[in-house]
Write an enzyme that holds these catalytic residues in place. Sequence first.
Site, short mmCIF file in Angstrom:
data_model
loop_
_atom_site.label_atom_id
_atom_site.label_comp_id
_atom_site.label_asym_id
_atom_site.label_seq_id
_atom_site.Cartn_x
_atom_site.Cartn_y
_atom_site.Cartn_z
N ARG A 258 19.17 27.69 -25.40
CA ARG A 258 20.04 27.74 -24.42
C ARG A 258 20.02 26.68 -23.23
O ARG A 258 20.01 26.94 -22.11
CB ARG A 258 19.94 29.17 -23.71
N ARG B 91 23.57 28.38 -17.08
CA ARG B 91 23.78 28.78 -15.77
C ARG B 91 22.74 28.24 -14.77
O ARG B 91 22.80 28.31 -13.64
CB ARG B 91 23.55 30.34 -15.52
N ARG C 238 31.96 24.94 -15.42
CA ARG C 238 32.42 26.36 -15.94
C ARG C 238 33.72 26.68 -14.97
O ARG C 238 34.45 27.30 -15.23
CB ARG C 238 31.31 27.60 -15.99
N ASP D 170 29.41 29.74 -28.57
CA ASP D 170 28.51 31.14 -28.50
C ASP D 170 28.50 31.62 -29.86
O ASP D 170 29.53 31.50 -30.83
CB ASP D 170 29.02 31.92 -27.54
N TYR E 282 26.34 43.22 -32.46
CA TYR E 282 27.47 43.28 -31.56
C TYR E 282 28.82 43.78 -31.65
O TYR E 282 29.59 44.58 -31.12
CB TYR E 282 27.62 41.84 -31.04
O1 CP3 Z 1 21.68 26.81 -26.27
C1 CP3 Z 1 22.73 26.16 -25.83
O2 CP3 Z 1 22.81 25.68 -24.92
C2 CP3 Z 1 23.93 26.22 -26.67
C3 CP3 Z 1 24.90 27.39 -26.25
C4 CP3 Z 1 24.66 28.94 -26.50
C5 CP3 Z 1 25.17 30.03 -25.86
N1 CP3 Z 1 25.01 30.96 -26.60
C6 CP3 Z 1 25.99 29.64 -24.47
C7 CP3 Z 1 26.12 30.85 -23.68
C8 CP3 Z 1 23.99 29.44 -27.50
C9 CP3 Z 1 23.26 28.79 -28.80
C10 CP3 Z 1 24.02 30.84 -27.75
C11 CP3 Z 1 23.46 31.97 -28.45
C12 CP3 Z 1 23.79 33.25 -28.30
N2 CP3 Z 1 24.70 33.88 -27.84
C13 CP3 Z 1 22.74 34.11 -28.69
C14 CP3 Z 1 21.65 33.69 -29.60
C15 CP3 Z 1 20.61 33.21 -28.75
C16 CP3 Z 1 19.87 33.87 -27.87
O3 CP3 Z 1 19.75 33.70 -26.70
O4 CP3 Z 1 19.43 34.97 -28.20
C17 CP3 Z 1 23.39 35.42 -28.44
C18 CP3 Z 1 22.56 36.79 -28.88
C19 CP3 Z 1 24.45 35.21 -27.77
C20 CP3 Z 1 25.41 36.37 -27.38
C21 CP3 Z 1 25.59 36.15 -25.78
N3 CP3 Z 1 26.20 35.10 -25.16
C22 CP3 Z 1 25.44 37.17 -24.73
C23 CP3 Z 1 24.48 38.51 -25.05
C24 CP3 Z 1 25.89 36.64 -23.57
C25 CP3 Z 1 25.76 37.46 -22.17
C26 CP3 Z 1 24.46 37.33 -21.63
C27 CP3 Z 1 24.10 36.23 -21.28
O5 CP3 Z 1 23.20 35.35 -21.58
O6 CP3 Z 1 24.88 35.70 -20.17
C28 CP3 Z 1 26.40 35.22 -23.91
C29 CP3 Z 1 26.93 34.46 -22.92
C30 CP3 Z 1 26.31 33.08 -22.73
N4 CP3 Z 1 26.41 32.18 -24.00
C31 CP3 Z 1 26.33 32.21 -21.54
C32 CP3 Z 1 25.98 30.80 -22.26
C33 CP3 Z 1 25.85 29.69 -21.47
C34 CP3 Z 1 26.70 32.54 -20.33
C35 CP3 Z 1 27.80 32.53 -20.04
C36 CP3 Z 1 28.05 32.27 -18.52
O7 CP3 Z 1 28.05 31.00 -18.13
O8 CP3 Z 1 28.51 33.09 -17.72
#
Ligand code: CP3
Length: 355
Positions: free
Chosen positions: A26, A30, A39, A76, A153
């Site tokens: 990640r 943010r 964003r 994502d 999910y």
């Molecule tokens: O790693 C990176 O920088 C690449 C981008 C990436 C995102 N999500 C961007 C994201 C990757 C590899 C993921 C994977 C992801 N997404 C996982 C597996 C990895 C982990 O962290 O366990 C999971 C479970 C998700 C599902 C997901 N996406 C959730 C539950 C959420 C909401 C909670 C949260 O963390 O905000 C997201 C949103 C998300 N995915 C954001 C980002 C940058 C935040 C969105 C925002 O900008 O508001």
Amino acid sequence: MPEPHHRFLRACLSLPTDRVPIWIMRQAGRYLPEYLAVRKQAGDFLSLCKNPELASQVTLQPIDRFGLDAAILFSDILVVPEAMGMGLSFGTGEGPILEHPIRSAGDVDRLIVPDPTRELDYVMQTIRTIRTALADRVPLIGFSGSPWTLATYMVEGGSSKNFSRIKGMLYDRPEVLQALLDRLVSAVTDYLNAQIRHGVQAVQIFDTWGGVLGHDEFLKFSLESMCQIVAGLDRIGPDGARVPVILFAKGCGAHLERMAESGCDVVGLDWTTALGQARVRAAGRVALQGNLDPSVLYASPERIRREVERVLTAYGAHPGHVFNLGHGIAPDCDPQKVAGLVAAVQEFSFGGAHR
Ligand code: CP3
């Protein structure tokens, strides 16, 4: 086959490197003010994922700022369930919402196995845009969620604390869960192969929720489908180079030996596993990725440096270590601390004779 020159790819293949490579799960997100600005420009998170130009920009932000050794595609894991026909939205502060949760065999039957070059073409365009922008500075990692993690999910309808619906399904209607997992194996295999064809140079499968399963349930309902995906991947990219496969299953250190037998090149570990012992247990079959506790980044710069040294020393002077956190970086992390972390990894691991 020619050996790769990038230290991240070399470490994934357990080849010697000048120092230990580092990337951060990640890493684009943010905690970076420049991410929040882009964003805002895109409108919202999902629109950002679907805009190849802007998604490419945020992919490169942590590379430019910190000098990390690999980039990861900005997207994502939940774009796959969306492409299978489930409505997806991200409510502000509430996490993801999947509109029509899977509750029956009929719901599974209605899911499509997407053609990644159609329903997920925006991801393929993003990959091409990033590769051009990177100009081979560092390799690009593609990714997908594991079938089990995606299924959580899809069945719960969003994030979950106790996984009551999917666990109920697992114990009472295992054939429905299995049908869902089978469909996800096809979708994820096609999706990752398309990412490889379009230019990602390594792939990671995120099994974020593997650790909530019992021992035998993990092997049957998570690892088995990941093994099927690994077996179905094209391991040679369009440029003739090997494409390493990383399996990251959070909370699954107990299953390291079984994961090492999956056919993957790298196993990602969280911070609950002792890295030195893990290296011995892996017995040269796979490289290891990890495993600093992301919460260490709340500590002082001096303490972060000590903890980095501890992780590097635990793995020791052997090839096959990719430095990473044990899970994603927190949104309230101070970017200055990340800069200190990267500097510490570079400094402490530089010039190890063996690497
Ligand atoms: O790693 C990176 O920088 C690449 C981008 C990436 C995102 N999500 C961007 C994201 C990757 C590899 C993921 C994977 C992801 N997404 C996982 C597996 C990895 C982990 O962290 O366990 C999971 C479970 C998700 C599902 C997901 N996406 C959730 C539950 C959420 C909401 C909670 C949260 O963390 O905000 C997201 C949103 C998300 N995915 C954001 C980002 C940058 C935040 C969105 C925002 O900008 O508001």
